[in-house]
Design a protein around this motif. Structure first.
Motif, mmCIF file in Angstrom:
data_model
loop_
_atom_site.group_PDB
_atom_site.id
_atom_site.type_symbol
_atom_site.label_atom_id
_atom_site.label_comp_id
_atom_site.label_asym_id
_atom_site.label_seq_id
_atom_site.Cartn_x
_atom_site.Cartn_y
_atom_site.Cartn_z
ATOM 1 N N GLN A 27 0.812 -1.208 0.000
ATOM 2 C CA GLN A 27 0.000 0.000 0.000
ATOM 3 C C GLN A 27 0.852 1.267 0.000
ATOM 4 O O GLN A 27 0.536 2.226 -0.711
ATOM 5 N N PHE A 28 1.923 1.299 0.773
ATOM 6 C CA PHE A 28 2.774 2.482 0.842
ATOM 7 C C PHE A 28 3.395 2.789 -0.519
ATOM 8 O O PHE A 28 3.352 3.927 -0.988
ATOM 9 N N ILE A 29 3.969 1.782 -1.153
ATOM 10 C CA ILE A 29 4.602 1.988 -2.461
ATOM 11 C C ILE A 29 3.568 2.377 -3.502
ATOM 12 O O ILE A 29 3.816 3.230 -4.357
ATOM 13 N N LEU A 35 0.902 9.071 -6.322
ATOM 14 C CA LEU A 35 1.022 10.500 -6.026
ATOM 15 C C LEU A 35 2.210 11.128 -6.752
ATOM 16 O O LEU A 35 2.153 12.300 -7.133
ATOM 17 N N PHE A 36 3.259 10.371 -6.983
ATOM 18 C CA PHE A 36 4.367 10.887 -7.789
ATOM 19 C C PHE A 36 3.927 11.101 -9.233
ATOM 20 O O PHE A 36 4.300 12.092 -9.867
ATOM 21 N N ILE A 68 2.694 20.325 -5.618
ATOM 22 C CA ILE A 68 3.541 19.652 -4.633
ATOM 23 C C ILE A 68 2.765 19.392 -3.343
ATOM 24 O O ILE A 68 2.803 18.298 -2.783
ATOM 25 N N LEU A 69 2.051 20.396 -2.857
ATOM 26 C CA LEU A 69 1.381 20.280 -1.569
ATOM 27 C C LEU A 69 0.181 19.337 -1.588
ATOM 28 O O LEU A 69 -0.039 18.604 -0.626
ATOM 29 N N LEU A 70 -0.586 19.354 -2.641
ATOM 30 C CA LEU A 70 -1.770 18.502 -2.688
ATOM 31 C C LEU A 70 -1.428 17.013 -2.605
ATOM 32 O O LEU A 70 -2.016 16.304 -1.775
ATOM 33 N N GLY A 75 -1.221 12.104 0.502
ATOM 34 C CA GLY A 75 -0.388 11.008 0.969
ATOM 35 C C GLY A 75 -0.355 10.916 2.475
ATOM 36 O O GLY A 75 -0.433 9.824 3.042
ATOM 37 N N PHE A 76 -0.282 12.046 3.142
ATOM 38 C CA PHE A 76 -0.285 12.064 4.608
ATOM 39 C C PHE A 76 -1.597 11.519 5.144
ATOM 40 O O PHE A 76 -1.619 10.729 6.099
#
Length: 80
Positions: A27-29, A35-36, A68-70, A75-76
């Motif tokens: 899930q993390f990857i 998002l990248f 960048i921020l979105l 992701g956070f």
């Protein structure tokens, strides 16, 4: 011709982000990868399609900061 290559690049990134779930189980990857891709697509839209690559730095960085921020905020939220 240059605009068509960028358009093709955006389509390829969209297809990649739509199909990446079949290849990555972690899930993390998965979230970081998608998002990248969102960041890359946003950067392309700001620089190429909005034609801000040669605009004053204030305007370009204002819109790039959103790109960048979105993904960082999303992701956070997903990773916490």
């Amino acid at each position: 011709m240059h605009i068509y290559l960028n358009w093709f690049w955006l389509i390829a990134l969209t297809l990649l982000s739509a199909s990446i779930g079949h290849f990555i189980d972690n899930q993390f990857i998965f979230i970081v990868s998608v998002l990248f891709i969102v960041f890359l697509k946003g950067q392309q839209i700001v620089d190429i399609f909005m034609e801000l690559k040669h605009a004053p730095n204030k305007w370009r960085w204002l819109l790039l900061s959103y790109v960048i921020l979105l993904p960082l905020i999303i992701g956070f939220i997903y990773l916490v």
